[in-house]
Structure formats: structure tokens, C-alpha cells
Design a protein around this motif. Structure first.
Motif, PDB file in Angstrom:
ATOM      1  N   GLY A   1     -33.745   3.984 -58.135  1.00  0.00           N
ATOM      2  CA  GLY A   1     -34.228   2.610 -58.167  1.00  0.00           C
ATOM      3  C   GLY A   1     -34.906   2.215 -56.870  1.00  0.00           C
ATOM      4  O   GLY A   1     -34.966   2.983 -55.909  1.00  0.00           O
ATOM      5  N   THR A   2     -35.420   0.988 -56.859  1.00  0.00           N
ATOM      6  CA  THR A   2     -36.172   0.505 -55.705  1.00  0.00           C
ATOM      7  C   THR A   2     -35.702  -0.880 -55.278  1.00  0.00           C
ATOM      8  O   THR A   2     -35.244  -1.682 -56.099  1.00  0.00           O
ATOM      9  CB  THR A   2     -37.680   0.418 -56.022  1.00  0.00           C
ATOM     10  OG1 THR A   2     -37.881  -0.443 -57.148  1.00  0.00           O
ATOM     11  CG2 THR A   2     -38.256   1.797 -56.317  1.00  0.00           C
ATOM     12  N   VAL A   3     -35.807  -1.133 -53.973  1.00  0.00           N
ATOM     13  CA  VAL A   3     -35.539  -2.440 -53.387  1.00  0.00           C
ATOM     14  C   VAL A   3     -36.798  -2.883 -52.654  1.00  0.00           C
ATOM     15  O   VAL A   3     -37.195  -2.279 -51.652  1.00  0.00           O
ATOM     16  CB  VAL A   3     -34.360  -2.404 -52.396  1.00  0.00           C
ATOM     17  CG1 VAL A   3     -34.088  -3.804 -51.854  1.00  0.00           C
ATOM     18  CG2 VAL A   3     -33.110  -1.841 -53.047  1.00  0.00           C
ATOM     19  N   GLN A   4     -37.427  -3.939 -53.173  1.00  0.00           N
ATOM     20  CA  GLN A   4     -38.622  -4.487 -52.555  1.00  0.00           C
ATOM     21  C   GLN A   4     -38.297  -5.859 -51.979  1.00  0.00           C
ATOM     22  O   GLN A   4     -37.691  -6.691 -52.651  1.00  0.00           O
ATOM     23  CB  GLN A   4     -39.745  -4.637 -53.594  1.00  0.00           C
ATOM     24  CG  GLN A   4     -40.244  -3.337 -54.180  1.00  0.00           C
ATOM     25  CD  GLN A   4     -41.316  -2.681 -53.318  1.00  0.00           C
ATOM     26  OE1 GLN A   4     -42.009  -3.361 -52.549  1.00  0.00           O
ATOM     27  NE2 GLN A   4     -41.471  -1.375 -53.444  1.00  0.00           N
ATOM     28  N   PHE A   5     -38.710  -6.082 -50.738  1.00  0.00           N
ATOM     29  CA  PHE A   5     -38.498  -7.372 -50.099  1.00  0.00           C
ATOM     30  C   PHE A   5     -39.784  -7.824 -49.438  1.00  0.00           C
ATOM     31  O   PHE A   5     -40.319  -7.126 -48.573  1.00  0.00           O
ATOM     32  CB  PHE A   5     -37.374  -7.293 -49.064  1.00  0.00           C
ATOM     33  CG  PHE A   5     -37.133  -8.588 -48.334  1.00  0.00           C
ATOM     34  CD1 PHE A   5     -36.647  -9.701 -49.000  1.00  0.00           C
ATOM     35  CD2 PHE A   5     -37.410  -8.700 -46.976  1.00  0.00           C
ATOM     36  CE1 PHE A   5     -36.445 -10.898 -48.342  1.00  0.00           C
ATOM     37  CE2 PHE A   5     -37.201  -9.889 -46.306  1.00  0.00           C
ATOM     38  CZ  PHE A   5     -36.720 -10.996 -47.001  1.00  0.00           C
ATOM     39  N   ASN A   6     -40.281  -8.965 -49.884  1.00  0.00           N
ATOM     40  CA  ASN A   6     -41.511  -9.521 -49.314  1.00  0.00           C
ATOM     41  C   ASN A   6     -42.660  -8.507 -49.393  1.00  0.00           C
ATOM     42  O   ASN A   6     -43.447  -8.369 -48.457  1.00  0.00           O
ATOM     43  CB  ASN A   6     -41.268  -9.950 -47.868  1.00  0.00           C
ATOM     44  CG  ASN A   6     -42.095 -11.160 -47.474  1.00  0.00           C
ATOM     45  OD1 ASN A   6     -42.721 -11.804 -48.314  1.00  0.00           O
ATOM     46  ND2 ASN A   6     -42.116 -11.469 -46.188  1.00  0.00           N
ATOM     47  N   GLY A   7     -42.713  -7.783 -50.517  1.00  0.00           N
ATOM     48  CA  GLY A   7     -43.767  -6.810 -50.735  1.00  0.00           C
ATOM     49  C   GLY A   7     -43.564  -5.481 -50.041  1.00  0.00           C
ATOM     50  O   GLY A   7     -44.456  -4.620 -50.074  1.00  0.00           O
ATOM     51  N   ARG A   8     -42.401  -5.283 -49.432  1.00  0.00           N
ATOM     52  CA  ARG A   8     -42.137  -4.074 -48.647  1.00  0.00           C
ATOM     53  C   ARG A   8     -40.991  -3.288 -49.259  1.00  0.00           C
ATOM     54  O   ARG A   8     -39.975  -3.866 -49.643  1.00  0.00           O
ATOM     55  CB  ARG A   8     -41.793  -4.478 -47.214  1.00  0.00           C
ATOM     56  CG  ARG A   8     -41.571  -3.334 -46.250  1.00  0.00           C
ATOM     57  CD  ARG A   8     -41.280  -3.885 -44.864  1.00  0.00           C
ATOM     58  NE  ARG A   8     -41.194  -2.850 -43.861  1.00  0.00           N
ATOM     59  CZ  ARG A   8     -40.889  -3.057 -42.578  1.00  0.00           C
ATOM     60  NH1 ARG A   8     -40.662  -4.295 -42.159  1.00  0.00           N
ATOM     61  NH2 ARG A   8     -40.817  -2.051 -41.731  1.00  0.00           N
ATOM     62  N   ASP A   9     -41.155  -1.980 -49.329  1.00  0.00           N
ATOM     63  CA  ASP A   9     -40.085  -1.116 -49.817  1.00  0.00           C
ATOM     64  C   ASP A   9     -39.046  -0.953 -48.713  1.00  0.00           C
ATOM     65  O   ASP A   9     -39.341  -0.410 -47.645  1.00  0.00           O
ATOM     66  CB  ASP A   9     -40.665   0.253 -50.206  1.00  0.00           C
ATOM     67  CG  ASP A   9     -39.610   1.218 -50.719  1.00  0.00           C
ATOM     68  OD1 ASP A   9     -38.471   0.774 -51.003  1.00  0.00           O
ATOM     69  OD2 ASP A   9     -39.921   2.415 -50.842  1.00  0.00           O
ATOM     70  N   LEU A  10     -37.819  -1.428 -48.983  1.00  0.00           N
ATOM     71  CA  LEU A  10     -36.767  -1.322 -47.967  1.00  0.00           C
ATOM     72  C   LEU A  10     -36.098   0.045 -47.949  1.00  0.00           C
ATOM     73  O   LEU A  10     -35.320   0.330 -47.035  1.00  0.00           O
ATOM     74  CB  LEU A  10     -35.700  -2.402 -48.206  1.00  0.00           C
ATOM     75  CG  LEU A  10     -36.125  -3.861 -48.046  1.00  0.00           C
ATOM     76  CD1 LEU A  10     -34.916  -4.776 -48.206  1.00  0.00           C
ATOM     77  CD2 LEU A  10     -36.801  -4.104 -46.699  1.00  0.00           C
ATOM     78  N   GLY A  11     -36.395   0.871 -48.944  1.00  0.00           N
ATOM     79  CA  GLY A  11     -35.708   2.149 -49.084  1.00  0.00           C
ATOM     80  C   GLY A  11     -35.606   2.994 -47.824  1.00  0.00           C
ATOM     81  O   GLY A  11     -34.532   3.481 -47.485  1.00  0.00           O
ATOM     82  N   PRO A  12     -36.700   3.181 -47.079  1.00  0.00           N
ATOM     83  CA  PRO A  12     -36.636   4.059 -45.901  1.00  0.00           C
ATOM     84  C   PRO A  12     -36.014   3.413 -44.666  1.00  0.00           C
ATOM     85  O   PRO A  12     -35.812   4.101 -43.659  1.00  0.00           O
ATOM     86  CB  PRO A  12     -38.122   4.379 -45.633  1.00  0.00           C
ATOM     87  CG  PRO A  12     -38.881   3.900 -46.821  1.00  0.00           C
ATOM     88  CD  PRO A  12     -38.077   2.784 -47.392  1.00  0.00           C
ATOM     89  N   LEU A  13     -35.736   2.131 -44.714  1.00  0.00           N
ATOM     90  CA  LEU A  13     -35.362   1.412 -43.498  1.00  0.00           C
ATOM     91  C   LEU A  13     -33.870   1.534 -43.185  1.00  0.00           C
ATOM     92  O   LEU A  13     -33.037   1.450 -44.083  1.00  0.00           O
ATOM     93  CB  LEU A  13     -35.713  -0.070 -43.608  1.00  0.00           C
ATOM     94  CG  LEU A  13     -37.178  -0.438 -43.820  1.00  0.00           C
ATOM     95  CD1 LEU A  13     -37.345  -1.951 -43.795  1.00  0.00           C
ATOM     96  CD2 LEU A  13     -38.063   0.209 -42.771  1.00  0.00           C
ATOM     97  N   PRO A  14     -33.512   1.657 -41.907  1.00  0.00           N
ATOM     98  CA  PRO A  14     -32.117   1.480 -41.513  1.00  0.00           C
ATOM     99  C   PRO A  14     -31.741   0.015 -41.585  1.00  0.00           C
ATOM    100  O   PRO A  14     -32.615  -0.859 -41.666  1.00  0.00           O
ATOM    101  CB  PRO A  14     -32.093   1.998 -40.066  1.00  0.00           C
ATOM    102  CG  PRO A  14     -33.479   1.766 -39.565  1.00  0.00           C
ATOM    103  CD  PRO A  14     -34.387   1.967 -40.757  1.00  0.00           C
ATOM    104  N   SER A  15     -30.455  -0.279 -41.538  1.00  0.00           N
ATOM    105  CA  SER A  15     -29.999  -1.652 -41.748  1.00  0.00           C
ATOM    106  C   SER A  15     -30.566  -2.627 -40.717  1.00  0.00           C
ATOM    107  O   SER A  15     -30.908  -3.774 -41.060  1.00  0.00           O
ATOM    108  CB  SER A  15     -28.468  -1.706 -41.743  1.00  0.00           C
ATOM    109  OG  SER A  15     -27.947  -1.198 -40.526  1.00  0.00           O
ATOM    110  N   TYR A  16     -30.698  -2.211 -39.471  1.00  0.00           N
ATOM    111  CA  TYR A  16     -31.170  -3.155 -38.462  1.00  0.00           C
ATOM    112  C   TYR A  16     -32.641  -3.501 -38.680  1.00  0.00           C
ATOM    113  O   TYR A  16     -33.066  -4.618 -38.396  1.00  0.00           O
ATOM    114  CB  TYR A  16     -30.931  -2.621 -37.047  1.00  0.00           C
ATOM    115  CG  TYR A  16     -31.884  -1.547 -36.571  1.00  0.00           C
ATOM    116  CD1 TYR A  16     -33.019  -1.875 -35.840  1.00  0.00           C
ATOM    117  CD2 TYR A  16     -31.638  -0.197 -36.840  1.00  0.00           C
ATOM    118  CE1 TYR A  16     -33.894  -0.894 -35.392  1.00  0.00           C
ATOM    119  CE2 TYR A  16     -32.505   0.782 -36.406  1.00  0.00           C
ATOM    120  CZ  TYR A  16     -33.625   0.438 -35.688  1.00  0.00           C
ATOM    121  OH  TYR A  16     -34.489   1.407 -35.253  1.00  0.00           O
TER     122      TYR A  16
END
Length: 229
Positions: free
Chosen positions: A58-73
Motif C-alpha cells: 500500500g501507499t501513504v501520500q501526504f500533501n502530494g508526497r509519498d511518505l514511504g521512503p521517509l524516516p519518521s523525523y
């Protein structure tokens, strides 16, 4: 495009799968209630959004950005604010030190947080560990607001609090909806209170989204089926 959009999220803790297909959409400035009985995946969904747990599909998009690759900070820096379950204030630090620990420039500053929660202003030099549970919850909300997020997530923000304090927290949520322009994702068990503040609702059952729609069309039969004891 939605501010936040989850599609087909599955996630596991080691060999134990917790989410089996979560779909959720939240618009800018909207309040969404994330509901379900205990153990149905609400907090796990929050962890996936905040990148504290990676989805397996699945995917998580926030404000048009894929959060998948991001660390929590990095997800936090993108505009996600979290009031975690259990508050998790920095006990040895003062109220003021807690509030400025992760503060970022923006509309929410110390004075505005104290206007929302006057008790924090009265206890500015008091260490967090000595506050009551309700005051610690106010502090956790204030700390998240001072990161100046676009989306504020509250995970069981009224859990275990005295009724009078619960009402203070709900009043603050109503104020945020009315005056802040923030999007809010609220996890809570109080359907009666959520009906007053939420625009939409998503209900989880065994790690799957089973109902989604406007709060004003969530009827008693659905609530009893998925939320009743």
C-alpha cells in the motif's frame, strides 16, 4: 487531491500481521475520526502514517508526497504532528522546555498554546512528571502544536482522564477545528463527543477499513455493529 491518503495499507509486527487493508482519505482542514474497538489497528495505522512502522503493502501520500521512503523525523518535518497514546511527555523537563523541545516557526508559539491551555502558562516552570494526567495531556497537545503541523493526530487523547478534564480536551479540539485551519485525525472511543467535532469517520475492524463516510450519516446500526461492546 486529499491532504492525506492511505491506500491498501498492510503492516506487521514481525510475523504478526496487524493491518490487512486500510484505506483512509483526509482533506485539508477536515476532522476525521478513526474508530474501532480495541486492538483493531487504529494506533498501528497512526504509526504507519508517522513512519514509525513501515507498511508491507500500500501507499501513504501526504500533501502530494509519498511518505514511504521517509524516516519518521522527515515525516514530522513534512507537516505531521502527533499526540501519542500515553502522552509521553519528557518527565524531567519543565513545561516550557517540553513545549520548545521540537518547536518550529509558525503560528503556534508558546503564547498561543498557553491561550488554548491556560494551566500550562500557570505551570511553566514545573517539571512535567509532577503534572496531573490531564495537564500532561494538555502539554502533549501543546508540544505537537508547536511543531506547527499541517495535520495533527491525536491518539486516544482523552483516555483515562477525569470527566471534567476530558471535556476540556474536547473543548480544545473544537477550538482547533473552528480556529486553526488544521486537519485533525482523532482516535477516540467516545462516539458522542466525536459526533460534535468530526466531519468524517473511518472504522477499522481487524485491521481493515470496513466503513467510511460523513459522520452525520453514521447510524446506530453501524455504530453498534463495529463499535459496540
Amino acid at each position: 487531491m486529499s491532504l492525506l491518503e492511505l491506500k491498501g495499507i498492510t503492516a506487521s509486527y514481525g510475523p504478526s500481521q496487524a493491518l490487512f487493508g486500510v484505506d483512509l482519505a483526509l482533506e485539508a482542514g477536515e476532522v476525521c475520526a478513526l474508530m474501532g474497538r480495541n486492538g483493531m489497528g487504529k494506533s498501528t495505522t497512526i504509526k504507519v502514517i508517522c513512519r514509525m512502522l513501515k507498511q508491507s503493502a500500500g501507499t501513504v501520500q501526504f500533501n502530494g508526497r509519498d511518505l514511504g521512503p521517509l524516516p519518521s523525523y522527515k515525516a514530522a518535518q513534512a507537516g505531521l504532528g502527533l499526540v501519542p497514546e500515553g502522552r509521553r511527555c519528557f518527565g524531567p523537563l519543565t513545561v516550557y522546555e517540553n513545549l520548545i523541545a521540537a518547536a518550529r516557526p509558525g503560528a503556534w508559539d508558546f503564547e498561543r498554546v498557553c491561550a488554548l491551555f491556560p494551566r500550562l502558562g500557570e505551570r511553566v516552570d514545573q517539571i512535567a512528571a509532577s503534572l496531573s494526567g490531564g495537564e500532561q495531556q494538555m502539554l502533549a497537545i501543546g508540544r505537537a502544536l508547536m511543531t506547527n503541523p499541517t495535520l495533527l493526530m491525536l491518539d486516544e487523547a482523552t483516555e483515562g482522564l477525569a470527566p471534567v478534564v476530558r471535556q476540556e480536551i474536547w473543548a480544545a479540539v473544537a477550538t482547533l477545528k473552528r480556529e486553526s485551519g488544521l486537519a485533525l485525525l482523532v482516535v477516540d472511543k467516545s462516539l458522542a463527543e466525536l459526533r460534535h467535532v468530526a466531519d468524517r469517520a473511518v472504522i477499522l475492524e481487524r485491521g481493515t477499513s470496513v466503513w467510511s463516510g460523513r459522520m452525520d450519516v453514521l447510524d446506530a446500526a453501524v455504530a453498534d455493529q463495529y463499535l459496540g461492546v
